[in-house]
Motif scaffolding. Structure first.
Motif, PDB file in Angstrom:
ATOM      1  N   ASP A  98      47.180  -4.108  20.944  1.00  0.00           N
ATOM      2  CA  ASP A  98      46.548  -2.831  21.226  1.00  0.00           C
ATOM      3  C   ASP A  98      45.668  -2.493  20.027  1.00  0.00           C
ATOM      4  O   ASP A  98      46.159  -2.153  18.950  1.00  0.00           O
ATOM      5  N   SER A  99      44.361  -2.610  20.203  1.00  0.00           N
ATOM      6  CA  SER A  99      43.486  -2.450  19.043  1.00  0.00           C
ATOM      7  C   SER A  99      43.563  -1.036  18.476  1.00  0.00           C
ATOM      8  O   SER A  99      43.352  -0.821  17.292  1.00  0.00           O
ATOM      9  N   ASP A 100      43.872  -0.084  19.339  1.00  0.00           N
ATOM     10  CA  ASP A 100      44.008   1.281  18.858  1.00  0.00           C
ATOM     11  C   ASP A 100      45.138   1.402  17.846  1.00  0.00           C
ATOM     12  O   ASP A 100      45.021   2.086  16.836  1.00  0.00           O
ATOM     13  N   PHE A 153      44.244  -0.146  14.556  1.00  0.00           N
ATOM     14  CA  PHE A 153      43.371   0.741  13.810  1.00  0.00           C
ATOM     15  C   PHE A 153      44.144   1.896  13.195  1.00  0.00           C
ATOM     16  O   PHE A 153      43.888   2.299  12.058  1.00  0.00           O
ATOM     17  N   LEU A 154      45.090   2.389  13.950  1.00  0.00           N
ATOM     18  CA  LEU A 154      45.917   3.487  13.442  1.00  0.00           C
ATOM     19  C   LEU A 154      46.633   3.074  12.157  1.00  0.00           C
ATOM     20  O   LEU A 154      46.656   3.812  11.172  1.00  0.00           O
ATOM     21  N   LEU A 174      44.106   2.688   9.296  1.00  0.00           N
ATOM     22  CA  LEU A 174      43.564   3.966   8.842  1.00  0.00           C
ATOM     23  C   LEU A 174      44.580   4.738   8.016  1.00  0.00           C
ATOM     24  O   LEU A 174      44.260   5.269   6.954  1.00  0.00           O
ATOM     25  N   ASP A 207      42.533 -10.319  13.317  1.00  0.00           N
ATOM     26  CA  ASP A 207      42.183  -9.288  14.304  1.00  0.00           C
ATOM     27  C   ASP A 207      41.939  -7.964  13.615  1.00  0.00           C
ATOM     28  O   ASP A 207      41.021  -7.214  13.951  1.00  0.00           O
ATOM     29  N   ALA A 242      38.616  -7.917  11.740  1.00  0.00           N
ATOM     30  CA  ALA A 242      37.465  -7.725  12.611  1.00  0.00           C
ATOM     31  C   ALA A 242      37.288  -6.257  12.954  1.00  0.00           C
ATOM     32  O   ALA A 242      36.179  -5.718  12.931  1.00  0.00           O
ATOM     33  N   LEU A 243      38.402  -5.621  13.247  1.00  0.00           N
ATOM     34  CA  LEU A 243      38.345  -4.225  13.646  1.00  0.00           C
ATOM     35  C   LEU A 243      37.865  -3.350  12.503  1.00  0.00           C
ATOM     36  O   LEU A 243      37.061  -2.429  12.671  1.00  0.00           O
ATOM     37  N   VAL A 291      34.097  -3.580  12.123  1.00  0.00           N
ATOM     38  CA  VAL A 291      33.324  -2.768  13.070  1.00  0.00           C
ATOM     39  C   VAL A 291      33.217  -1.343  12.552  1.00  0.00           C
ATOM     40  O   VAL A 291      32.158  -0.729  12.570  1.00  0.00           O
ATOM     41  N   TYR A 292      34.323  -0.862  12.057  1.00  0.00           N
ATOM     42  CA  TYR A 292      34.360   0.514  11.581  1.00  0.00           C
ATOM     43  C   TYR A 292      33.546   0.680  10.305  1.00  0.00           C
ATOM     44  O   TYR A 292      32.749   1.611  10.157  1.00  0.00           O
ATOM     45  N   ARG A 295      31.125  -1.136   9.224  1.00  0.00           N
ATOM     46  CA  ARG A 295      29.703  -1.314   9.465  1.00  0.00           C
ATOM     47  C   ARG A 295      29.081   0.038   9.779  1.00  0.00           C
ATOM     48  O   ARG A 295      28.037   0.400   9.268  1.00  0.00           O
TER      49      ARG A 295
END
Lengths: 564, 650
Positions: free
Chosen positions: B596-598, B601-602, B605, B632, B635-636, B639-640, B642
């Motif tokens: 779950d990419s979310d 990220f959580l 972060l 993974d 990569a995520l 994106v952020y 960038r």
């Protein structure tokens, strides 16, 4: 208009109705007049959810609409502003800039942002970084299954491949997972699942996990209406999209471009419409030069001709025209000695005939448009080259020529990718040479494009050791042989193999689906293993369980019913 | 022949007639407690056969320990509060005046009551409210009165299912509508009375009975009338003509439609809660205010005075007195009956159910009575059986017989004695066999219900639920009550039997297991295995609550907690808890596994945000290393970042 879905094998209207109701709920949940700001990627989709978009929206208090990033938003008089966006970082910036502009002109207020099909934390964070999170309300509009036609449901996520394979951002798989879950809530647990490629495997694990998390033993499950789910990672079949199609629908997409189940063409192509609208409403402004035409099963003629090879198209349309003319003529010839009932019967047919005639006219116009390209020598050359590449012949010379002639870069790159994919990579010396040529001819910007293509595996440098190629056969070469992807002679008139859709190449994905039903994937284990792994097969039962990590090879699990 | 139960006539004489209506007094338990003189205690019983809180009266008297040091014994008695089951089994002893209770000067207890969740609510003179669970753990603690209230004290308080209303010394009302939240919001209701016009009695009309949907408080005043107060103000009901003296005791009927008032001149007046119709005036011939006046079901009022037994008054002025040998007693109202508790026994005072009455009334010719008689004859091998049976319905369709069967089933349902239940059920099956087609659902449901009821009524459990109460309470809540009493095994058996989800029971069991002192020295792995083994048969279930208990806000066993979290099927819960435990690496691992990419990220972060305040290079290195190990995640993050870079924010 969008497909009526009345001929669909399963009740797709239910999905449309569900998504329509969800949108109406969203609109109703906000009091007062509303201005919608739509992500361009979403604006056309609304017509697939709402059969009568204008009416539904105005009925629910929508007074204005604009594109995301459009500055006219700040002049809107509506009490509320609702954003509908794809969960992309770039879109978030547009949302933020729109909100900033609005705040400056309209004073501070609250905004609603709906993510379709799902919200992501990254987007939320970006909105916070941009300093607008405190005045927005974030929700989701789960628009993740768009029934485009009687036999086609799409997620319409065109950036997904790039995000997953190039950026490594797999959040779009969340939408895929949700859509499968949704399918299963509507049409029951799908008993057989087959999946190939790494992302297919991820999606399998995800939706099985989602089932475990949401499992309620006593909940009623609908009767399964779908027998098999086949998941194919695009990475498995990169070749097919590069090959020029030769069917009517394929060529429309290739040359005009089908987007969200419709094409945008010059109004002249639509034919009589123009004159009619003038008659109807003389005061109205002239219709825009570009009009949308929906291509789906509503149009009976289109159903007949959509899959015809371009060679068959001309004769077929000619026949249709004669048939309609025949109807009129037959009537006219007997005009004098007809009974009232006969005339009455004919008059009853007129609307149908008229519609057929309009549709025929339209398709004749489109065909003419296509023929202009397909009859040219360049087009013929192109698919001849493709055919040669697909059969494994290298055509480096031709690529050099094309670059020298400064042909459109997209054509060059397409063939370059095809060359690389079909021959298991580009020869090392050719790779460096072509790369340099391309950059010098088309500019340094191409450097990034080439790098990206290399990253996702569309082009590859064949590894050599001491001057010998490491691999002698390509993955594609294997599959070509074992799956019979090339048919020497295809009968385009009454096709007996899918290879007729192009110059004798049967798309790999189609073959994969074919063999998944007959004789089953197990018969092709060796071939499937040479494709991007893993290829998996499993059965789903009513009681969900997580997919074991070990399920990395092709296995026939217990409980999977044999395919019909 | 052998007789399992006395003949029906004998049974029926135990009934007490209140006009046409029959009441019966049924012994339920011999009390296990050692309270010799109930008169020395203040009692409070929870409905639905619930627990009984007991505190020595010295805790409720004005005399405060600091002013006049009392004898050691009484101070000891006054400083603890006991909670017993309905059968008198001790659940817990709460030292409510212990240092844990921070308020100065040990304020006296004004009122006790039970909430719908079977939590004990204690209201103190200074406005303090403490909510305990039945094992004495403090669930909630707050003060009713605003800090600026000064010398205002709480005079009286009524606790109802969800909230409470308190009367202050300046004759105003403070109310709380929901005690089931972390932060209750007391609010004031204006009575427009003051110290010179004191209130003589108080009752609460719960929101489900009022037209406005707000709590209404009914107040008796010195002016022989009644005020109804709600959040919008007070309204005088002008009852001067109907009531001759101030009302000193009030009780609202379980259905909220009637109000019973005891006036200073000894009259019991029943009036509708809309104050339009008077239903009853009954002279008790005593001017003494009863200790308790409550409703027994919906059509009789029960009063009792010190050492004068129980007086029951029916709707048409009929009355009956149960002397109880002058023992001190306490009556607990139930929705359909009432429980009478003395120092030795617990009894149920109940209207005889109509089905039982039809069967057991002396000389009854009801079809159900004939069916029962026929069955008794059949059991004894008497030929009369057939004859009796034929008299039911006299040959026409089965309707009367079916009704008779239903009545027997219903009578069995309202019986407490298993042998009597069996007799009624046997009579029912006897009749059922002769019906051409009878839907057995009712029979099966009743049997199932009785099994559960018989189990929970055992003195060790001590929940004397009637069949009606069980229906109202629902099986799910009953399971909750059992869990709260730590009867996990019984709860599990019942869940199995009734096909309810066992998840709740197992989770609670695991949490209690972790809290129990016996496992303190057990190795993490062993404890995890014990828990896992018990919970595994239940299939997928959430372990987050259990892991949270193991972690105990950082004071507990972190390693055990992460071990338990491994079984959590819900990735989001798992990751969030791991993050709160500062197990970033593991959280990232789990997030990546969940795909779950979310979540990934959580983790990134929040880990990064924590780093920002931390200048240590080593910590930063650790973070980079952690991210680097998960492509993974990298990569995520790219994106952020960038996007962040393009914003010009380093």
């Amino acid at each position: 208009m969008a497909s009526l879905l009345d001929q669909a094998p399963i009740n797709l209207q239910a999905i449309r109705e569900y998504e329509r109701a969800e949108l109406v709920d969203i609109l109703e949940s906000v009091d007062g007049t509303k201005h919608l700001v739509l992500d361009p990627a979403l604006s056309d989709l609304l017509s697939h959810v709402l059969l009568d978009p204008k009416r539904t929206l105005t009925d629910n208090g929508v007074v204005g609409m604009s594109k995301l990033g459009d500055s006219q938003l700040s002049r809107s008089q509506a009490e509320n502003i609702l954003f509908f966006v794809r969960p992309n970082v770039d879109q978030m910036k547009l949302v933020a800039s729109n909100i900033m502009a609005c705040r400056a002109t309209r004073g501070s207020e609250r905004f609603n942002v709906y993510f379709a099909p799902h919200k992501t934390l990254v987007c939320e964070q970006v909105l916070e970084d941009e300093g607008v999170l405190d005045c927005v309300e974030l929700s989701e509009y789960q628009l993740n299954l768009i029934p485009l036609d009687d036999d086609l449901i799409s997620l319409e996520l065109d950036r997904s491949f790039r995000e997953c394979k190039l950026d490594g951002d797999t959040s779009s798989l969340q939408a895929v997972t949700q859509s499968i879950t949704k399918l299963q809530t509507f049409y029951g647990i799908i008993p057989n699942v087959k999946s190939i490629g790494p992302l297919g495997r991820t999606v399998c694990s995800k939706f099985m996990r989602a089932r475990v998390e949401a499992y309620e033993p006593d909940a009623k499950q609908p009767v399964p209406q779908i027998d098999t789910l086949v998941l194919i990672d695009r990475e498995v079949d990169l070749v097919s999209p590069l090959v020029t199609p030769l069917t009517y629908e394929g060529l429309i997409d290739e040359l005009i471009g089908i987007k969200n189940g419709a094409i945008k063409v010059d109004s002249a192509i639509k034919g009589q419409d123009k004159d009619k609208s003038k008659e109807d409403d003389a005061a109205a402004p002239p219709p825009p030069s570009m009009v949308s035409i929906f291509l789906n099963a509503n149009d009976a003629l289109y159903v007949e001709i959509r899959d015809l090879n371009i060679e068959q198209l001309g004769p077929c349309l000619g026949q249709k025209a004669k048939l309609i003319r025949g109807h009129y003529d037959a009537f006219r010839a007997n005009r004098d000695n007809q009974t009232i009932t006969e005339i009455h019967d004919f008059v009853k047919q007129i609307p149908g005939l008229k519609q057929n005639y309009e549709s025929l006219n339209q398709h004749i116009n489109i065909t003419e448009e296509l023929k202009r390209t397909t009859d040219g020598g360049t087009f013929r050359n192109r698919w001849n080259t493709e055919r040669a590449l697909l059969e494994g012949e290298p055509r480096y010379d031709l690529l050099e020529d094309m670059i020298a002639k400064q042909e459109p870069p997209i054509q060059v790159l397409r063939l370059l990718c095809l060359q690389s994919l079909t021959s298991g990579g580009l020869r090392s010396n050719k790779f460096d040479f072509l790369r340099r040529e391309i950059i010098q001819t088309y500019g340094f910007e191409m450097l990034f494009t080439l790098n990206n293509l290399e990253r996702v595996g569309l082009i590859r440098k064949r590894e050599t050791t001491m001057g010998f190629a490491m691999e002698t056969t390509s993955t594609f070469g294997n599959a070509r042989k074992s799956l019979g992807l090339i048919k020497e002679n295809v009968n385009v008139g009454s096709p007996d193999d899918i290879a007729y859709v192009s110059s004798g190449y049967a798309p790999l994905s189609v073959r994969l689906v074919q063999i998944s039903i007959m004789p089953g994937w197990t018969a092709y284990t060796a071939t499937l293993q040479s494709l991007p792994r893993p290829a998996i097969e499993f059965g789903q039962r009513n009681e969900p369980e997580e997919l074991p990590q070990a399920l990395a090879r092709l296995v026939q699990q217990q409980g999977g019913a044999p395919p019909p | 022949g052998r007789r399992a139960a006395p003949k029906c006539g004998a049974m029926a004489t135990d009934w007490h007639a209140l006009g046409d209506v029959k009441y019966r007094k049924r012994p339920v338990y011999e009390m296990q407690w050692q309270l010799s003189e109930l008169g020395d205690y203040m009692l409070c019983g929870a409905p639905y056969g619930g627990s009984i809180a007991v505190v020595h009266v010295s805790a409720t008297k004005q005399t405060i320990t600091s002013l006049s040091p009392p004898s050691a014994a009484s101070s000891d008695q006054g400083s603890t509060l006991q909670i017993y089951t309905s059968s008198g089994g001790l659940l817990t002893t709460i030292a409510w005046r212990s240092p844990a209770w921070k308020s100065a000067g040990s304020p006296r207890i004004v009122s006790m009551g039970w909430s719908d969740q079977e939590n004990l609510v204690l209201v103190l003179e200074d406005g303090g409210v403490v909510v305990y669970d039945i094992f004495g753990a403090v669930v909630l603690q707050f003060n009713l009165l605003p800090a600026v209230a000064g010398n205002i004290r709480v005079e009286d308080c009524q606790i109802w299912g969800a909230g409470l209303v308190a009367l202050t010394s300046n004759m105003n009302i403070w109310a709380v509508d929901n005690l089931n939240v972390e932060d209750p919001m007391p609010y004031e209701m204006e009575t427009q009375l003051n110290e010179n016009h004191p209130i003589t009695s108080m009752a609460v009309l719960q929101p489900q009975f009022t037209s406005s949907g707000n709590v209404e408080v009914i107040l008796g005043t010195q002016e022989n009338t009644v005020l109804v107060v709600d959040v919008n103000g007070s309204e005088d009901q002008l009852l001067h003509e109907r009531i001759q003296a101030p009302v000193t005791k009030m009780a609202v009927a379980p259905n909220g439609r009637f109000l019973a008032c005891f006036t200073e001149n000894g009259m019991v007046t029943v009036i509708s809660t809309s104050f339009t119709t008077k239903v009853l005036d009954f002279d008790t011939n005593t001017r003494m205010t009863p200790l308790q006046m409550i409703w027994c079901g919906e059509d009789s009022v029960v009063l009792h005075w010190k050492r004068a037994g129980v007086l029951m008054v029916g709707p048409y002025g009929h009355w009956v007195n149960h002397p109880y040998d002058g023992q001190a007693l306490y009556v607990i109202p139930e929705a359909d009956c009432c429980r009478v508790v003395t120092s030795t026994r617990c009894e149920l005072l109940q209207r005889v159910p109509s089905a039982t009455e039809a069967i057991r009334r002396i000389g009854s010719t009801d079809p159900s009575a004939m069916l029962y008689d026929a069955w008794e004859a059949f059991e004894e091998g008497d030929v009369k059986a057939d004859e009796n049976l034929r008299r039911i319905g006299a040959g026409d369709d089965d309707l009367q017989l079916a009704e008779a069967v239903s009545a027997c089933i219903s009578a069995a349902g309202s019986e407490f004695d298993p042998s009597m239940q069996k007799r009624y059920l046997k009579a029912a099956t006897y009749g059922m066999g002769l019906c051409s087609d009878f839907d057995a659902t009712e029979f099966v449901d009743t049997c199932r219900k009785l099994r559960v009821l018989n189990d929970v009524r055992r003195p060790e459990v001590g929940l004397p639920l009637t069949s009606q109460q069980y229906d109202r309470l629902t099986a799910e809540v009953l399971v909750d009550r059992l869990i709260a009493r730590h009867h996990h095994h019984l709860a599990l058996t019942i869940c199995d039997f009734l096909k309810l989800s066992k998840q709740k029971v197992l989770t609670h069991w695991a949490c209690e297991k972790l809290k129990s002192p016996s496992v303190r020295d057990m190795p993490d792995k062993q404890l995890r295995d014990i828990i896992r083994e018990k919970l595994k048969p239940c299939g997928t279930m959430s372990y987050t609550a259990i892991a949270l208990i193991a972690y105990d806000g950082g004071r507990g066993r972190k390693r055990l907690s992460t071990m338990l979290l491994d079984y959590e099927p819900h990735a989001a819960d798992q990751v969030k808890l791991l993050l709160s435990m500062n197990e970033n690496e593991l959280a990232l691992q789990k997030a990546v596994n969940s795909m779950d990419s979310d979540l990934v990220f959580l983790v990134l972060l929040s880990t990064e945000a924590r780093l920002r305040n931390n200048q240590s290079q080593a910590k930063k290195q650790e973070f980079f290393h952690m991210v680097y190990n998960h492509p993974d995640a990298t990569a995520l993050l790219k994106v952020y970042y960038r996007h962040k870079l393009s914003m010009g924010d380093p």
